[in-house]
Design an enzyme around this catalytic site. Structure first.
Site, mmCIF file in Angstrom:
data_model
loop_
_atom_site.group_PDB
_atom_site.id
_atom_site.type_symbol
_atom_site.label_atom_id
_atom_site.label_comp_id
_atom_site.label_asym_id
_atom_site.label_seq_id
_atom_site.Cartn_x
_atom_site.Cartn_y
_atom_site.Cartn_z
ATOM 1 N N LEU A 118 0.830 -1.209 0.000
ATOM 2 C CA LEU A 118 0.000 0.000 0.000
ATOM 3 C C LEU A 118 0.866 1.262 0.000
ATOM 4 O O LEU A 118 0.357 2.372 -0.095
ATOM 5 C CB LEU A 118 -0.890 0.009 1.254
ATOM 6 N N THR B 83 10.736 -3.844 2.529
ATOM 7 C CA THR B 83 9.715 -4.666 3.178
ATOM 8 C C THR B 83 10.077 -6.141 3.054
ATOM 9 O O THR B 83 11.170 -6.493 2.581
ATOM 10 C CB THR B 83 8.302 -4.312 2.640
ATOM 11 N N LYS C 147 14.203 -6.864 5.157
ATOM 12 C CA LYS C 147 14.505 -5.852 6.180
ATOM 13 C C LYS C 147 15.824 -6.125 6.921
ATOM 14 O O LYS C 147 16.458 -5.198 7.408
ATOM 15 C CB LYS C 147 13.364 -5.764 7.196
ATOM 16 N N ASN D 164 13.813 -0.512 7.579
ATOM 17 C CA ASN D 164 12.670 -0.425 6.656
ATOM 18 C C ASN D 164 12.711 0.841 5.802
ATOM 19 O O ASN D 164 11.824 1.072 4.986
ATOM 20 C CB ASN D 164 11.336 -0.515 7.414
ATOM 21 N N ALA E 277 6.042 -12.439 18.986
ATOM 22 C CA ALA E 277 7.470 -12.131 19.127
ATOM 23 C C ALA E 277 8.162 -12.199 17.771
ATOM 24 O O ALA E 277 9.322 -12.575 17.662
ATOM 25 C CB ALA E 277 8.111 -13.098 20.114
ATOM 26 N N TYR F 31 -4.416 -4.473 9.786
ATOM 27 C CA TYR F 31 -5.342 -3.453 9.272
ATOM 28 C C TYR F 31 -6.304 -4.010 8.232
ATOM 29 O O TYR F 31 -7.140 -3.286 7.695
ATOM 30 C CB TYR F 31 -4.589 -2.234 8.717
HETATM 31 N N1 NAP Z 1 0.391 -2.039 10.934
HETATM 32 C C1 NAP Z 1 1.618 -2.145 10.511
HETATM 33 O O1 NAP Z 1 2.271 -1.150 10.154
HETATM 34 C C2 NAP Z 1 2.290 -3.500 10.487
HETATM 35 C C3 NAP Z 1 3.684 -3.594 10.335
HETATM 36 C C4 NAP Z 1 4.277 -4.864 10.328
HETATM 37 C C5 NAP Z 1 3.476 -6.003 10.447
HETATM 38 N N2 NAP Z 1 2.129 -5.868 10.574
HETATM 39 C C6 NAP Z 1 1.279 -7.072 10.735
HETATM 40 O O2 NAP Z 1 1.737 -7.752 11.902
HETATM 41 C C7 NAP Z 1 1.577 -9.151 11.768
HETATM 42 C C8 NAP Z 1 2.893 -9.863 12.108
HETATM 43 O O3 NAP Z 1 3.911 -9.460 11.215
HETATM 44 P P1 NAP Z 1 5.453 -9.886 11.461
HETATM 45 O O4 NAP Z 1 6.227 -9.249 10.373
HETATM 46 O O5 NAP Z 1 5.853 -9.665 12.868
HETATM 47 O O6 NAP Z 1 5.364 -11.464 11.192
HETATM 48 P P2 NAP Z 1 6.334 -12.613 11.753
HETATM 49 O O7 NAP Z 1 7.691 -12.100 11.996
HETATM 50 O O8 NAP Z 1 6.142 -13.751 10.833
HETATM 51 O O9 NAP Z 1 5.687 -13.012 13.203
HETATM 52 C C9 NAP Z 1 4.428 -13.642 13.283
HETATM 53 C C10 NAP Z 1 3.975 -13.732 14.746
HETATM 54 O O10 NAP Z 1 2.653 -14.305 14.755
HETATM 55 C C11 NAP Z 1 2.663 -15.517 15.517
HETATM 56 N N3 NAP Z 1 1.761 -16.485 14.899
HETATM 57 C C12 NAP Z 1 1.647 -16.769 13.565
HETATM 58 N N4 NAP Z 1 0.720 -17.747 13.383
HETATM 59 C C13 NAP Z 1 0.281 -18.087 14.618
HETATM 60 C C14 NAP Z 1 -0.668 -19.036 15.101
HETATM 61 N N5 NAP Z 1 -1.346 -19.828 14.262
HETATM 62 N N6 NAP Z 1 -0.890 -19.127 16.438
HETATM 63 C C15 NAP Z 1 -0.216 -18.314 17.298
HETATM 64 N N7 NAP Z 1 0.692 -17.403 16.910
HETATM 65 C C16 NAP Z 1 0.945 -17.279 15.585
HETATM 66 C C17 NAP Z 1 4.103 -15.994 15.486
HETATM 67 O O11 NAP Z 1 4.320 -16.867 16.571
HETATM 68 P P3 NAP Z 1 5.515 -17.968 16.512
HETATM 69 O O12 NAP Z 1 6.771 -17.236 16.873
HETATM 70 O O13 NAP Z 1 5.116 -18.971 17.534
HETATM 71 O O14 NAP Z 1 5.543 -18.512 15.115
HETATM 72 C C18 NAP Z 1 4.846 -14.647 15.606
HETATM 73 O O15 NAP Z 1 4.829 -14.198 16.938
HETATM 74 C C19 NAP Z 1 1.098 -9.374 10.320
HETATM 75 O O16 NAP Z 1 -0.311 -9.505 10.364
HETATM 76 C C20 NAP Z 1 1.462 -8.091 9.601
HETATM 77 O O17 NAP Z 1 0.591 -7.786 8.544
HETATM 78 C C21 NAP Z 1 1.521 -4.643 10.600
#
Ligand code: NAP
Length: 346
Positions: free
Chosen positions: A28, A106, A110, A131, A184, A283
């Site tokens: 986006l 992204t 990163k 980023n 985490a 979001y």
């Molecule tokens: N608003 C914003 O600006 C922004 C920015 C960045 C990201 N986000 C959003 O934040 C979310 C996470 O992004 P990320 O980059 O941090 O991803 P990531 O590094 O892949 O981390 C994913 C997290 O979700 C947990 N998780 C995934 N599937 C799960 C399940 N089935 N049950 C329990 N826990 C689960 C993982 O736990 P484990 O460690 O146990 O696998 C880990 O803590 C995404 O939805 C992304 O779109 C938003």
């Protein structure tokens, strides 16, 4: 006439901004940044037109408004680049060659991009991910705006709450809170890093070892007020009452798996979350099941749009030295997501 407009929109002085990732089609960021850039260009054109023919007070007022809301010389364009992994190491050299002014980085680059940069800002170094890159005087410098973007979002949430309650003399602050962070992963790392500078943070994650590793790391860099907690502890839901801010950083509840939640807040008693802030950084959808449940139990809620916009706004300022119009950024993204969801339903 058309040529004249194009000259004003894009010309030989237009500087290039962009985002790199793989895949990138879903991003986006181009819409968010270009909406500000092109609204500003349109304002400049309107300013020019009106100033040639001011014959009413209304027109003078319109001109003053435009002057207030328009930045001179904001001559940029923002594009998305889908980069194959084997080409990542060439990106910094290519960007310098083409005089690119700034890039967002992204998923999945990163961390990997860091090794190719000339300089890295202290916060980004400690977060361990970049980023945003600024190219200036032949030097590439990496930043991470996710954590600070999150802090700005929380600030905004607290102000909204105060406006609603007409309570100007608030003692609410983004400091000295007890915050529970669910997840985490990468986003959690940036948020925990930023917020543990001056808040007490507890991290809960499906894979407990990752929460522990993040806790240990943050302590090792001097952020002492951090601990991690096993999920089983939340079988007693009253544990949630220990925190005044709860943040979901996991991907649970994200489109299309919208029925998932990390913790089932519907089990809490009525009004249990009164006075608390609950944030989901997802979001899409705008309101996850987690946020809906939190709102039903009395919490003040916020989705991930605000973080997304503020991290983008900070990047924009790093590149241009100008503060972008947050409302325009927000409108452009909301429109895009609404259209996308509508098209998928149709
Ligand atoms: N608003 C914003 O600006 C922004 C920015 C960045 C990201 N986000 C959003 O934040 C979310 C996470 O992004 P990320 O980059 O941090 O991803 P990531 O590094 O892949 O981390 C994913 C997290 O979700 C947990 N998780 C995934 N599937 C799960 C399940 N089935 N049950 C329990 N826990 C689960 C993982 O736990 P484990 O460690 O146990 O696998 C880990 O803590 C995404 O939805 C992304 O779109 C938003």
């Amino acid at each position: 006439m058309l040529n004249c407009k194009i000259n004003n929109l894009i010309n030989s002085k237009t500087k290039l901004l962009g985002v790199i990732g793989h895949p990138i089609a879903h991003s986006l960021s181009p819409i968010m940044h270009n909406s500000v850039i092109f609204q500003n260009k349109t304002n400049n054109l309107n300013k020019e037109n009106i100033s040639q023919d001011i014959n009413t007070i209304e027109k003078l007022k319109e001109l003053k408004d435009l002057e207030k809301n328009t930045i001179d010389n904001l001559n940029y364009i923002y594009l998305a680049f889908d980069i194959e992994p084997e080409n990542l190491e060439n990106i910094v050299i290519s960007a310098k060659t083409l005089n690119i002014k700034g890039l967002n980085i992204t998923v999945p680059y990163k961390i990997d991009i860091m090794q190719y940069l000339d300089e890295i800002d202290e916060d980004a170094k400690k977060i361990g991910a970049v980023n945003t890159i600024l190219f200036e005087n032949g030097i590439s410098k990496g930043y991470n705006t996710d954590g600070l973007g999150f802090r700005k979002a929380i600030e905004e949430l607290m102000e909204i709450k105060d406006n609603k309650t007409n309570n100007n003399k608030t003692n609410k602050s983004t400091k000295n809170n007890k915050i529970l962070v669910l997840g985490a992963g990468g986003a959690s790392r940036s948020i925990c890093y930023e917020m543990s500078k001056d808040n007490a943070i507890t991290i809960a994650n499906r894979t407990f070892e990752k929460a522990e590793t993040l806790e240990k790391y943050l302590k090792s860099i001097g952020h002492k007020n951090v601990n991690s907690i096993k999920l089983e502890e939340f079988e007693d839901m009253t544990k949630l009452m220990d925190y005044n801010i709860i943040i979901n950083t996991t991907s649970l509840g994200m489109y299309p798996n919208i029925d998932n939640t990390f913790i089932d807040l519907s089990k809490l008693p009525e009004n249990a979350l009164n006075g608390k802030f609950v944030v989901d950084i997802i979001y899409n959808p705008f309101e996850t099941k987690f946020l809906k449940q939190a709102s039903e139990k009395g919490a003040t809620i916020q989705n991930g749009l605000s973080m997304l916009i503020h991290q983008g706004a900070i990047s924009f300022e790093i590149w241009t030295n100008e503060k972008p119009n947050i409302d325009i950024m927000k409108k452009s993204i909301v429109n895009e997501l609404e259209n996308k969801n509508k098209n998928e339903i149709d």
